[in-house]
Write a protein that holds these residues in place. Structure first.
Motif, PDB file in Angstrom:
ATOM      1  N   MET A 245       0.823  -1.207   0.000  1.00 50.42           N
ATOM      2  CA  MET A 245       0.000   0.000   0.000  1.00 50.42           C
ATOM      3  C   MET A 245       0.862   1.265   0.000  1.00 50.42           C
ATOM      4  O   MET A 245       0.476   2.286  -0.586  1.00 50.42           O
ATOM      5  N   GLU A 246       2.013   1.205   0.623  1.00 51.03           N
ATOM      6  CA  GLU A 246       2.928   2.351   0.566  1.00 51.03           C
ATOM      7  C   GLU A 246       3.429   2.568  -0.858  1.00 51.03           C
ATOM      8  O   GLU A 246       3.531   3.710  -1.326  1.00 51.03           O
ATOM      9  N   GLU A 247       3.701   1.478  -1.544  1.00 55.14           N
ATOM     10  CA  GLU A 247       4.116   1.592  -2.943  1.00 55.14           C
ATOM     11  C   GLU A 247       2.982   2.135  -3.806  1.00 55.14           C
ATOM     12  O   GLU A 247       3.214   2.961  -4.710  1.00 55.14           O
ATOM     13  N   VAL A 248       1.764   1.686  -3.546  1.00 53.87           N
ATOM     14  CA  VAL A 248       0.619   2.200  -4.289  1.00 53.87           C
ATOM     15  C   VAL A 248       0.415   3.688  -4.010  1.00 53.87           C
ATOM     16  O   VAL A 248       0.089   4.475  -4.919  1.00 53.87           O
ATOM     17  N   SER A 249       0.613   4.111  -2.782  1.00 54.94           N
ATOM     18  CA  SER A 249       0.456   5.522  -2.434  1.00 54.94           C
ATOM     19  C   SER A 249       1.471   6.387  -3.178  1.00 54.94           C
ATOM     20  O   SER A 249       1.144   7.481  -3.653  1.00 54.94           O
ATOM     21  N   ASP A 250       2.695   5.901  -3.285  1.00 54.98           N
ATOM     22  CA  ASP A 250       3.707   6.647  -4.039  1.00 54.98           C
ATOM     23  C   ASP A 250       3.316   6.760  -5.511  1.00 54.98           C
ATOM     24  O   ASP A 250       3.476   7.828  -6.129  1.00 54.98           O
ATOM     25  N   ILE A 251       2.807   5.667  -6.070  1.00 54.92           N
ATOM     26  CA  ILE A 251       2.378   5.697  -7.471  1.00 54.92           C
ATOM     27  C   ILE A 251       1.187   6.637  -7.643  1.00 54.92           C
ATOM     28  O   ILE A 251       1.089   7.377  -8.631  1.00 54.92           O
ATOM     29  N   ASP A 252       0.285   6.633  -6.664  1.00 55.36           N
ATOM     30  CA  ASP A 252      -0.901   7.491  -6.742  1.00 55.36           C
ATOM     31  C   ASP A 252      -0.521   8.969  -6.738  1.00 55.36           C
ATOM     32  O   ASP A 252      -1.152   9.790  -7.416  1.00 55.36           O
ATOM     33  N   PRO A 273      -7.902  -2.057   0.189  1.00 52.86           N
ATOM     34  CA  PRO A 273      -8.903  -1.958   1.261  1.00 52.86           C
ATOM     35  C   PRO A 273      -9.422  -0.530   1.407  1.00 52.86           C
ATOM     36  O   PRO A 273      -8.769   0.444   1.027  1.00 52.86           O
ATOM     37  N   THR A 274     -10.611  -0.390   1.991  1.00 53.85           N
ATOM     38  CA  THR A 274     -11.283   0.910   2.073  1.00 53.85           C
ATOM     39  C   THR A 274     -10.484   1.912   2.892  1.00 53.85           C
ATOM     40  O   THR A 274     -10.358   3.085   2.508  1.00 53.85           O
ATOM     41  N   ARG A 275      -9.908   1.471   3.984  1.00 52.21           N
ATOM     42  CA  ARG A 275      -9.192   2.425   4.848  1.00 52.21           C
ATOM     43  C   ARG A 275      -7.953   2.984   4.147  1.00 52.21           C
ATOM     44  O   ARG A 275      -7.603   4.153   4.320  1.00 52.21           O
ATOM     45  N   TYR A 276      -7.314   2.168   3.339  1.00 56.89           N
ATOM     46  CA  TYR A 276      -6.167   2.658   2.588  1.00 56.89           C
ATOM     47  C   TYR A 276      -6.611   3.600   1.466  1.00 56.89           C
ATOM     48  O   TYR A 276      -5.906   4.571   1.148  1.00 56.89           O
ATOM     49  N   GLN A 277      -7.754   3.322   0.851  1.00 56.24           N
ATOM     50  CA  GLN A 277      -8.260   4.225  -0.177  1.00 56.24           C
ATOM     51  C   GLN A 277      -8.562   5.603   0.412  1.00 56.24           C
ATOM     52  O   GLN A 277      -8.242   6.633  -0.193  1.00 56.24           O
ATOM     53  N   GLU A 278      -9.198   5.636   1.580  1.00 58.32           N
ATOM     54  CA  GLU A 278      -9.501   6.923   2.215  1.00 58.32           C
ATOM     55  C   GLU A 278      -8.223   7.669   2.597  1.00 58.32           C
ATOM     56  O   GLU A 278      -8.127   8.885   2.424  1.00 58.32           O
ATOM     57  N   GLU A 279      -7.238   6.933   3.103  1.00 59.96           N
ATOM     58  CA  GLU A 279      -5.979   7.572   3.477  1.00 59.96           C
ATOM     59  C   GLU A 279      -5.262   8.143   2.257  1.00 59.96           C
ATOM     60  O   GLU A 279      -4.719   9.259   2.298  1.00 59.96           O
ATOM     61  N   MET A 280      -5.256   7.394   1.167  1.00 57.84           N
ATOM     62  CA  MET A 280      -4.626   7.901  -0.060  1.00 57.84           C
ATOM     63  C   MET A 280      -5.378   9.104  -0.603  1.00 57.84           C
ATOM     64  O   MET A 280      -4.771  10.042  -1.132  1.00 57.84           O
ATOM     65  N   GLY A 281      -6.710   9.096  -0.479  1.00 54.17           N
ATOM     66  CA  GLY A 281      -7.479  10.244  -0.927  1.00 54.17           C
ATOM     67  C   GLY A 281      -7.139  11.501  -0.149  1.00 54.17           C
ATOM     68  O   GLY A 281      -7.021  12.597  -0.720  1.00 54.17           O
ATOM     69  N   ARG A 282      -6.958  11.375   1.160  1.00 53.25           N
ATOM     70  CA  ARG A 282      -6.567  12.538   1.968  1.00 53.25           C
ATOM     71  C   ARG A 282      -5.161  13.019   1.619  1.00 53.25           C
ATOM     72  O   ARG A 282      -4.895  14.214   1.580  1.00 53.25           O
ATOM     73  N   ASN A 283      -4.264  12.082   1.347  1.00 55.39           N
ATOM     74  CA  ASN A 283      -2.895  12.465   0.993  1.00 55.39           C
ATOM     75  C   ASN A 283      -2.850  13.206  -0.333  1.00 55.39           C
ATOM     76  O   ASN A 283      -2.089  14.160  -0.510  1.00 55.39           O
ATOM     77  N   VAL A 284      -3.682  12.780  -1.293  1.00 53.21           N
ATOM     78  CA  VAL A 284      -3.707  13.447  -2.592  1.00 53.21           C
ATOM     79  C   VAL A 284      -4.259  14.864  -2.470  1.00 53.21           C
ATOM     80  O   VAL A 284      -3.809  15.799  -3.118  1.00 53.21           O
ATOM     81  N   GLU A 285      -5.265  15.054  -1.588  1.00 56.64           N
ATOM     82  CA  GLU A 285      -5.847  16.383  -1.414  1.00 56.64           C
ATOM     83  C   GLU A 285      -4.840  17.372  -0.827  1.00 56.64           C
ATOM     84  O   GLU A 285      -4.818  18.542  -1.190  1.00 56.64           O
ATOM     85  N   HIS A 286      -3.980  16.893   0.074  1.00 57.10           N
ATOM     86  CA  HIS A 286      -3.018  17.778   0.720  1.00 57.10           C
ATOM     87  C   HIS A 286      -1.713  17.875  -0.060  1.00 57.10           C
ATOM     88  O   HIS A 286      -0.851  18.671   0.299  1.00 57.10           O
ATOM     89  N   SER A 287      -1.549  17.040  -1.087  1.00 53.80           N
ATOM     90  CA  SER A 287      -0.313  17.052  -1.865  1.00 53.80           C
ATOM     91  C   SER A 287      -0.587  17.721  -3.198  1.00 53.80           C
ATOM     92  O   SER A 287      -1.412  17.256  -3.980  1.00 53.80           O
ATOM     93  N   GLY A 288       0.092  18.788  -3.468  1.00 50.81           N
ATOM     94  CA  GLY A 288      -0.127  19.509  -4.709  1.00 50.81           C
ATOM     95  C   GLY A 288       0.990  19.353  -5.701  1.00 50.81           C
ATOM     96  O   GLY A 288       1.047  20.062  -6.700  1.00 50.81           O
ATOM     97  N   ARG A 289       1.911  18.457  -5.488  1.00 46.62           N
ATOM     98  CA  ARG A 289       3.030  18.285  -6.396  1.00 46.62           C
ATOM     99  C   ARG A 289       3.211  16.806  -6.688  1.00 46.62           C
ATOM    100  O   ARG A 289       2.696  15.942  -5.999  1.00 46.62           O
ATOM    101  N   GLU A 290       3.967  16.494  -7.711  1.00 47.79           N
ATOM    102  CA  GLU A 290       4.227  15.123  -8.114  1.00 47.79           C
ATOM    103  C   GLU A 290       5.465  14.615  -7.402  1.00 47.79           C
ATOM    104  O   GLU A 290       6.508  15.276  -7.391  1.00 47.79           O
ATOM    105  N   ASP A 291       5.374  13.454  -6.814  1.00 45.36           N
ATOM    106  CA  ASP A 291       6.490  12.844  -6.093  1.00 45.36           C
ATOM    107  C   ASP A 291       6.955  11.623  -6.856  1.00 45.36           C
ATOM    108  O   ASP A 291       6.155  10.748  -7.177  1.00 45.36           O
TER     109      ASP A 291
END
Length: 669
Positions: A245-252, A273-291
């Motif tokens: 999921m950490e790897e997926v978050s980086d790709i997201d 899983p749903t909890r990881y989807q919600e966490e990634m959604g919050r990270n994308v909202e607060h991240s305005g740049r490409e990593d």
């Protein structure tokens, strides 16, 4: 009666297979093609086992008619006068399950070749297709073809070698019938090789498991052992899922919404899983740049496969953990209630005894009598009966080649029951026991994380299809081996008798004497050595040396894992007890103070309404203003005070009044 018997067997087997597929697979979430392939493979294999006794009884009746007609035609005139009052119908007992000629050959031909097509061609392709991480149907098909190229090439090479051997050394004409015989012989040889291994394990392990399960102490110690092992697997599954999921978050974060690969990333996110989807959604909202760098499509395909595997393994571990905890807690409750004077199972408050069956039929008193009185005797009697059947199978496997005298016990049983209405029952019990020994091993074995049949809808598509392949490859040689044990196959018994319809579609194995006179006769004797190895648990001890710990009572690693599991169960019981006590306290609080608290809240609401209309409140609203009130409300919800609103906290750590200072009233004067 014949059509009714055949139809009843077909329908009953279908519902049996459907129940097993519902128990191990997920009928709602898994792909329809996967479920259809697994259902068809299981159904055809189980159908062969249930229809074969009807074929045997029909063949015995036809043989009796044939012998009666030969005896009548070869008798003298005086003997024919004695045979005239009797007819073939009176001399031979026609079974209730007799099937007319011409029905079974067509039935066996359709069932056999369909199962072989599934196991050698379709199911391997569907395995790779279901496990592929490609994002399109064409991509999945391409991946499946590439992965099965080596698989198909290997079997094609083996078949060509057999063709060359048959043409050169056996001088066999390569006709269509000869090619079919060679193909069937190759498939049955591979299946018999695996069959003996699984049968040798099941003949010992099944009776022993029932004998040992009569002791609640053994079951409890083994449950502790499983809990300790599963705790390690569960932790590993959670760690693997977190890494993926950490790897997926980086790709997201690296693939933005206007990128061409964003659809692939969204497909991967739906598998998380749903909890990881919600966490990634919050990270994308607060991240305005490409990593990070943008991945390739091949990298996303591999990541998709890793996500599917990690999520499935984590879900399996969670479900197994919950079920195993309930089992261990129940066994502890049974152990504590064995000496109960009330003769009831005192279940812990956390035990889940729900359902009408437990409330009305399997009550605590009935459960106590079963667990503490009858189960021990029943399991030991069943273990003794199964042990006798196992001895009969081993003896028959080692002596079925002897026809004069007849040494095979199953051949003797069938001969005694030929002129009896119980011929189908004898055949059915014999082959059913052999099937249970083999099939139960298929359901029990685990090949790392690639193959494992897990109940409660937790088996993945790969394991379901792999089990279907095993059943299709094991069932035909199992049936041939059974027909050899009862001397109904002329390739082994070398007797001039009418063959069963099942044997007729196999072709004449005498065309390959190396297999019919050598491998098929002497290789099944290896089951005796495998039974001895299973009795002394040589396989489990070898796995222990390799680090795959198995439950062995006289092993130090087993004792350590049992102690660890006992501590985990004790900790889990305390946690559940605390949760149960907290829930009871909250319920008692609601029952005791619910009405009073409701009335107090109503009075408080009335007081607030009266204060809102008071003159003091009106003065405060005018002084503060609408804009300042909104800013103050926002400052309460934020973690850090804004720059526009002054800090209301004093140097001593106390918060001052949130209303404007008195000097603010005179600023405009």
């Amino acid at each position: 009666m014949t059509a009714a018997a055949l139809s009843a067997v077909v329908v009953a087997v279908f519902f049996l297979v459907l129940y097993l597929l519902h128990r191990y697979g997920d009928l709602k979430k898994q792909q329809r093609l996967v479920l259809l392939g697994t259902l068809l493979s299981w159904y055809l294999c189980f159908l062969i086992v249930f229809i074969l006794p009807l074929d045997v009884s029909t063949t015995i009746y036809n043989q009796c008619i044939h012998d009666f007609s030969n005896r009548t035609s070869s008798a003298s005139q005086s003997e024919q006068a004695l045979f005239q009052p009797a007819s073939a119908a009176n001399f031979c007992l026609k079974s209730w399950s007799y099937i007319p000629d011409g029905v079974l050959p067509v039935f066996w031909r359709v069932v056999y070749w369909t199962s072989q097509f599934l196991t050698w061609l379709l199911l391997p392709f569907m395995q790779s297709y279901a496990r592929s991480g490609a994002f399109s149907i064409l991509g999945k098909v391409k991946t499946a073809l590439i992965q099965n190229a080596i698989y198909y090439g290997t079997y094609l090479l083996i078949f060509v070698v057999l063709l060359i051997y048959a043409a050169v050394h056996l001088h066999l004409k390569l006709s269509w019938t000869g090619l079919q015989t060679i193909g069937i012989a190759a498939a049955n040889t591979w299946g018999l090789f695996l069959l003996v291994l699984l049968l040798g394990y099941g003949l010992v392990e099944i009776p022993r498991s029932y004998w040992l399960s009569s002791s609640n102490d053994f079951l409890l110690a083994k449950a502790y052992f499983k809990v300790a092992k599963l705790a390690t697997e569960k932790a590993a599954a959670e760690e693997t899922l977190a890494d993926v999921m950490e790897e997926v978050s980086d790709i997201d974060r690296s693939v933005r919404f206007n990128h061409g690969l964003r659809k692939c990333v969204d497909t991967i996110l739906t598998k998380c899983p749903t909890r990881y989807q919600e966490e990634m959604g919050r990270n994308v909202e607060h991240s305005g740049r490409e990593d990070g760098a943008v991945p390739t499509k091949r990298g996303l395909i591999k990541l998709h496969e890793k996500v599917i595997s990690a999520v499935q393994r984590h879900s399996q571990a969670q479900v197994q953990w919950s079920l195993l905890l309930d089992e261990a807690l129940h066994l502890e409750d049974v152990a504590k209630s064995q000496s109960s004077a009330l003769r009831v199972i005192t279940s812990s408050p956390t035990s889940n005894h729900l359902g009408w069956f437990r409330r009305f039929i399997y009550t605590p008193t009935v459960e106590w009598y079963w667990e503490c009185v009858f189960r021990k005797t029943f399991c030991r009697l069943l273990a003794v009966l199964l042990s006798l059947l196992s001895v009969a199978v081993v003896w028959s496997e080692c002596t079925f080649f002897s026809t004069r005298p007849v040494l095979s016990l199953f051949a003797i049983f069938i001969q005694k029951a030929e002129q009896n209405v119980f011929i189908e029952m004898v055949c059915f019990v014999s082959i059913l026991f052999m099937c249970v020994c083999v099939y139960s091993t298929v359901f029990r074995i685990r090949v790392f994380n690639y193959y494992h049949l897990i109940p409660h809808h937790q088996t993945d598509a790969y394991s379901l299809q792999f089990s279907g392949m095993l059943f299709c490859r094991l069932t035909p040689p199992l049936c041939l081996n059974f027909l050899g044990l009862i001397h109904m196959d002329s390739a082994f018994s070398h007797q001039d008798k009418i063959q069963t319809s099942y044997t007729s579609i196999m072709g004449s194995m005498r065309l390959l004497p190396v297999i019919s006179d050598g491998f098929y006769i002497y290789y099944p004797m290896l089951v005796l050595l495998l039974c001895i190895a299973t009795i002394y648990k040589l396989g489990s001890r070898c796995l222990n040396l390799l680090g795959f710990y198995q439950y062995i009572t006289d092993d130090d690693w087993t004792s350590d894992l049992v102690d660890e599991g006992k501590e985990l169960i004790r900790r889990e019981r305390r946690m559940r007890q605390k949760a149960e006590d907290g829930q009871n306290r909250r319920w008692a609080w609601r029952e005791r103070y619910g009405v009073q608290a409701t009335s107090e809240r109503n009075r408080a609401g009335y007081t607030e309404l009266s204060h809102e209309n008071s003159p003091e409140t009106e003065i405060r609203k005018v002084a503060i203003g609408d804009g300042n009130a909104e800013e103050l409300h926002t400052s309460l919800l934020q973690d850090n005070s804004s720059d526009e609103i002054p800090n209301r906290r004093s140097t001593t750590g106390r918060y001052l009044s949130l209303s404007p200072s008195l000097t603010g009233f005179f600023d405009d004067v």
